[in-house]
Design a protein around this motif. Structure first.
Motif, mmCIF file in Angstrom:
data_model
loop_
_atom_site.group_PDB
_atom_site.id
_atom_site.type_symbol
_atom_site.label_atom_id
_atom_site.label_comp_id
_atom_site.label_asym_id
_atom_site.label_seq_id
_atom_site.Cartn_x
_atom_site.Cartn_y
_atom_site.Cartn_z
ATOM 1 N N PRO A 410 -25.008 23.534 11.720
ATOM 2 C CA PRO A 410 -24.804 22.178 12.246
ATOM 3 C C PRO A 410 -23.360 21.959 12.701
ATOM 4 C CG PRO A 410 -25.553 22.149 9.943
ATOM 5 C CD PRO A 410 -25.247 23.566 10.284
ATOM 6 N N ARG A 411 -23.138 20.957 13.489
ATOM 7 C CA ARG A 411 -21.780 20.573 13.896
ATOM 8 C C ARG A 411 -21.369 19.348 13.099
ATOM 9 N NH1 ARG A 411 -20.673 24.200 18.244
ATOM 10 N NH2 ARG A 411 -18.545 23.471 17.920
ATOM 11 N N GLN A 412 -20.236 18.772 13.420
ATOM 12 C CA GLN A 412 -19.719 17.667 12.605
ATOM 13 C C GLN A 412 -18.989 16.651 13.472
ATOM 14 O OE1 GLN A 412 -16.621 19.170 10.029
ATOM 15 N NE2 GLN A 412 -15.303 19.659 11.748
ATOM 16 N N LEU A 413 -18.765 15.495 12.883
ATOM 17 C CA LEU A 413 -17.894 14.484 13.484
ATOM 18 C C LEU A 413 -16.602 14.564 12.692
ATOM 19 C CD1 LEU A 413 -17.511 11.950 15.310
ATOM 20 C CD2 LEU A 413 -18.469 10.609 13.432
ATOM 21 N N TYR A 414 -15.587 15.167 13.269
ATOM 22 C CA TYR A 414 -14.360 15.425 12.501
ATOM 23 C C TYR A 414 -13.538 14.144 12.367
ATOM 24 C CZ TYR A 414 -9.825 17.322 11.201
ATOM 25 O OH TYR A 414 -8.641 17.571 10.548
ATOM 26 N N THR A 415 -13.132 13.819 11.144
ATOM 27 C CA THR A 415 -12.362 12.585 10.912
ATOM 28 C C THR A 415 -11.039 12.867 10.182
ATOM 29 O OG1 THR A 415 -13.564 12.225 8.857
ATOM 30 C CG2 THR A 415 -14.423 11.098 10.793
ATOM 31 N N GLY A 416 -10.680 14.138 10.058
ATOM 32 C CA GLY A 416 -9.430 14.484 9.369
ATOM 33 C C GLY A 416 -8.236 14.426 10.304
ATOM 34 N N PRO A 417 -7.053 14.846 9.798
ATOM 35 C CA PRO A 417 -5.850 14.799 10.638
ATOM 36 C C PRO A 417 -5.984 15.741 11.833
ATOM 37 C CG PRO A 417 -5.334 15.406 8.361
ATOM 38 C CD PRO A 417 -6.814 15.394 8.481
#
Ligand code: CMC
Length: 428
Positions: A410-417
């Motif tokens: 799966p892929r992701q919605l990246y919310t980190g720095p």
């Protein structure tokens, strides 16, 4: 090109996506090319709107409370079939002819023993280890013993490993129980049925003959049928995901067992009985219903609600009937059953449960039956794992044989720095 198309307006452009139709059930928008065409992903934590694979095994209509294995309603299988026949059906697609069923039974029976060195594995566990911890370890360890059936590209290897897993799971589960109570392991007796043999390995002792009670054997077999498969549930999806990398089937099943253990999945039967015992008497039910409705209280009615069923879980209906049969056969009652019946009735008449379409699921009544048969609560999920192994291996085989199968990633919605430079510790 598919007849139906879905249009997506995105970034000032319109994109067409094919719509696939299953044999029945909701259409599926094929978004495999979405990222390539739009540069965007979909976001669906928990896969609430995502079909992760094609499958011809099991169909659930959650709104109607329907569960079919290869087209056959679960109620009919529970009433007329046996666990071995249902296993054959799930693995092969059709109900067996009489000689095919005999052959299948014989084959499974031939694989019931464990490699002798595997028996010694148990002694590495604490006596109070949870049976699911033991199951994870021992099933994973099978890959270290059965090298001749781990080549997943060879259909014969896949078949043998599937048979081994189905055959050995009762032995493994029963030994986990025996180990916990300090009794000697019971070797399989292949003159008994799959389920009769399991009951003997669990409750028999070497010093005495063990007599299988037919009504209990039948109830247990039915419980196995009810748990045999449930399309792309969390543990099955775990098995498929683990298998998508090419991992061997024993390792994949161990992954499935680990996932099943959780209280939101297979662990719910244990949690449901513990909850019913904690409630104790029917007069305390309203308090627990209020707690379940309170958003500030983490308490949930265990054995209630389901991701897919927004109507009666057909398995729960059969389970409730089976409780009465087992009580009658064993000439026992359990006040917990009365509490469960009243809890069900009160919840089903409560607006919160009605609006959210929360009904008893398979786990609500199963613990009461298993407890009456003599299993401790810690064994409940192990029995679920035993039965679900059939679904796991059938789904795993289907996946490996599917030419469209690729590694699950799966892929992701990246919310980190975003990118930043490393700062040495003395300069932070
Ligand atoms: N008691 C009280 N409220 C509940 C319950 C429950 N058992 N189940 C769901 N809800 C509420 C939940 O709080 C949520 O409310 P809101 O919309 O206000 O936030 C709403 O109903 C929808 O619940 P959800 O958690 O978003 O639904 P889900 O599909 O993600 O979860 C479930 C399904 C089975 C995990 C959940 O119903 C649950 O935790 N049930 C108790 C555990 C259980 O019995 N599990 C066994 C499942 S069947 C066997 C198996 O497949 O392994």
């Amino acid at each position: 090109m598919a007849d139906k198309q879905a249009k997506l307006d995105f970034g000032g452009n319109t994109f067409d996506f094919p719509v696939l139709e299953g044999a029945t059930g909701p259409d599926v928008i094929d978004i495999r090319k979405l990222y390539g065409q739009t540069g965007a992903f979909t976001f669906d934590p928990g896969y609430k709107s995502t079909a992760s694979c094609e499958s011809a095994l099991t169909y659930i209509d959650g709104n109607e409370g329907v569960l079919l294995h290869r087209g056959y309603p679960i109620g009919q299988l529970a009433e007329h079939s046996s666990f071995m026949e249902t296993a054959y059906l799930l693995l092969n697609g059709e109900l067996p002819q009489a000689d095919e069923l005999t052959d299948f039974n014989d084959t499974i029976t031939r694989h019931t023993m464990l490699h002798d060195q595997l028996n010694k594995f148990y002694y590495g566990f604490r006596r109070d280890a949870h049976p699911m911890a033991i199951m994870c370890g021992v099933v994973g360890a099978l890959s270290a013993f059965y090298h001749d059936s781990t080549d997943i590209s060879d259909p014969e290897h896949r078949k043998i490993s599937s048979h081994r897993l189905i055959a050995k799971m009762p032995t493994i589960a029963a030994m986990a129980y025996k180990y916990s109570i300090g009794q000697p392991f019971m070797q399989p007796d292949n003159s008994l049925s799959y389920t009769g043999n399991f009951l003997r390995m669990t409750f028999g002792v070497p010093a005495e003959p063990y007599e299988v009670i037919p009504a209990v054997e039948r109830a247990m077999d039915r419980i196995f049928i009810l748990h045999a498969d449930h399309e792309q549930n969390a543990s099955t999806s775990t098995v498929r995901l683990a298998g998508s990398s090419g991992a061997n089937p024993f390792a994949c099943m161990a992954a499935g067992i680990a996932c099943l253990w959780g209280p939101a999945h297979g662990g719910a039967n244990e949690a449901a009985l513990n909850m019913l015992k904690e409630i104790g008497t029917p007069d305390r039910i309203p308090h627990y219903i209020e707690r379940a409705k309170d958003k500030n209280d983490p308490f949930r009615l265990m054995g209630f609600g389901h991701r897919v069923y927004k109507n009666h879980d057909p398995r729960a209906t059969v389970m409730q009937k089976t409780v009465r049969e087992v009580f009658e056969a064993l000439n026992v009652t359990d006040p917990v059953f009365e509490t469960a019946l009243q809890l069900e009735e009160m919840a089903l008449n409560d607006d919160y449960f009605k609006e959210k379409k929360l009904f008893p699921n398979v786990d609500f009544y199963s613990g009461i039956i298993l407890s009456a048969i003599g299993f401790p609560t810690t064994m409940f999920t192990a029995l679920f794992a035993l039965a679900r192994t059939v679904g796991w291996v059938a789904q795993w085989n289907e996946m490996i044989s599917d030419p469209a199968q690729v590694i699950g990633r799966p892929r992701q919605l990246y919310t980190g720095p975003t990118s930043r430079d490393y700062v040495p510790v003395n300069k932070r």
